[in-house]
Design a protein around this motif. Structure first.
Motif: not given
Lengths: 204, 204, 204, 204
Positions: B51-52, B55-56, B58
């Protein structure tokens, strides 16, 4: 013949197939579904057993690779007789090996009392020198069939294949007892399914 | 999204690839040859890390499968730098997966001091619903590179990616020390080979 | 209550006891003697099952440690009924744990049809904070008893302990079939011993 | 001398001690604390190596049990030098074995460049004939020390203990490089602790 080098790809194939067949069981667990697989074991046939089989069946050492089909051996043990056929269906769908032969010793069991379903596969294994195709045997059985077969195997071993007739008789009785246990268990399996159906119908 | 079901084939792929890469090491042992592989490890990326990363960078959750290439991660640790390239050569020959991309962070190492060779592969895994092709990353490193990377990873984790500059400095010194150790070891590797050559020439 | 920390020493104890009991089997193999142990499994009781048992038996959470005796559970599966008592004898001789209680559900089996021999032990496990004494249960059974028990357990689970009377009936029939299989197998065991005795007498 | 039977309790001891030492690592993980243990390995000394050592040190075969202390060998590999002493402290507290001797080759390293901390223990192992006390050696090292030692061992093996002086020289340089890497890593360890202390002070 350097047996260690000859057997290395078989050892590798057994290790890979164990992981693959155990993986099928894990997937049923993840999805909280009844698994038709109770456990999986595997072994490479000991050199002495390969030589004995070659002698007994008059196979030249050079042909061992093609004619001794169970050098790489896998065993899938199932809770219920019906599960065996579900496992066979799943094996037929896989693309990572091809099925060469199927032998149903459950429908038509051997004189000794032996019951099991055998699937012979051709499996591609990667070595440090490139791909090698080899044969492997997957035996599929219930717990009761497996229990009986393990004991028959050790008796066969003790008597070097010449089991006295009265022991053969007793083995046949034991096989019948194992068969009866499988039958009783299959009836319970049905109970479970029936009960679940009733339960679901009520909910609708 | 049911992560356990999503990750199941990745877990299966990691288990299979670990057995396959460890098998390469065993084959060198059987033949009493120097193994370019010291050990193999594997892991499925934890959900929070997936998930990280998404997110990082995009990445939409629906694209995680295609764009996060290291959900299934394998690590091959080698005694000497030269062994890394031997391992890569062997991976290129295998037919049980295809190579999608190669990244050489040894020739051209990262600013942080990170050195490693990454191979991204497309691997076919059989599920109970049929075959599924997925991406996996194989990192190939020396023991010294691995030691450094493990420590950098834990520092990155502690500082949530914002390592203070004086610590970055120290990490870079440590990376140089690891590099020096690899160099010294490579020199010994040469000694061994030279010695063996002399020995063989004498025997002729 | 932090269950993960509470259960850590139980996990450790199960891991150690599995290695220890499997070691007994290996020793028989090394000496080419009939092993009374077919296989060994172990598990830590799932948290939900601990809570259910505590509730059912009216045990306060603070007393779980002393009153739920099977948080750490080991299972030793034997080929023949007679082997069970050989295993119990060997457990009595060990000095790395002490026996707290023995329950023979074979001589005097439960109404349900359950047969098994239970040994409750007190086992000292070393933690990073020092030694901790904890209770563990070792169940000793034949393959047939085990097969039956696994199925009864899953039915109990499905019916939340309220198995309908007709299913209970069928389970009892299955238990009798399992008992018959054990009896038939015990007769073969005798054959083996008799045959070996005759063989040895001839050699003298 | 039947070596397989002689070595059986050593194999058992190595299996048990591996589980016990790995358990220490797991406990740190459960509590989310920095583990002073990176990984644990174990092995029983090969028969040829036992015989060579006995010959080299003039030990009669009957005394091998008492005088060859590393027939059962365990290795604990730590991230940082400081962790080694934490591990030794924990070993001293355990009640499941007693420490016979400690050898600190880190404070006072060997001429060759070898660095490691050795703990000789007396360990009680249960056999099917009763308890047997035997000696085992636990080597505790950093990753860099371990890397160096593995390579020195293989060179020693190749040159049958007669490593040429120029190779000895290179090994010593490599040992210094490994030492430097440990030093650099220790400095980062301090950074981590300092950073954490600052962080905690701010929170108060």
């Amino acid at each position: 013949m350097n047996w260690e080098i000859f057997l290395a790809p078989y050892t590798q194939a057994v290790d890979e197939l164990k992981i693959k067949l155990k993986g099928m069981r894990k997937q049923f667990d993840y999805e909280s579904r009844h698994s038709p697989i109770e456990f999986v074991t595997g072994r490479v046939k000991p050199i002495t057993s390969i030589l004995e089989k070659a002698k007994r069946r008059d196979i030249a050492i050079a042909n061992v690779e093609d004619e001794v089909q169970d050098i790489a051996g896998l065993r899938v043990v199932c809770p219920f007789v019906e599960d065996i056929y579900d496992v066979v269906d799943m094996l037929r769908l896989r693309k990572d090996f091809s099925i060469v032969e199927e032998k149903d010793y459950i429908e038509k069991n051997k004189d000794s009392g032996y019951r099991s379903f055998h699937v012979i596969i051709r499996y591609p294994v990667e070595t440090i020198y490139g791909e090698k195709q080899l044969l492997a045997e997957i035996q599929i059985r219930t717990l009761a069939m497996n229990f009986w077969a393990i004991n028959e195997h050790s008796l066969n071993y003790k008597y070097s294949g010449q089991i006295p007739s009265e022991v053969t008789e007793r083995l046949r009785s034991a096989s019948e007892a194992a068969f009866r246990l499988d039958e009783e268990m299959s009836k319970i399996r049905q109970e479970i399914r029936d009960a679940q159906e009733v339960f679901r119908r009520k909910k609708d």
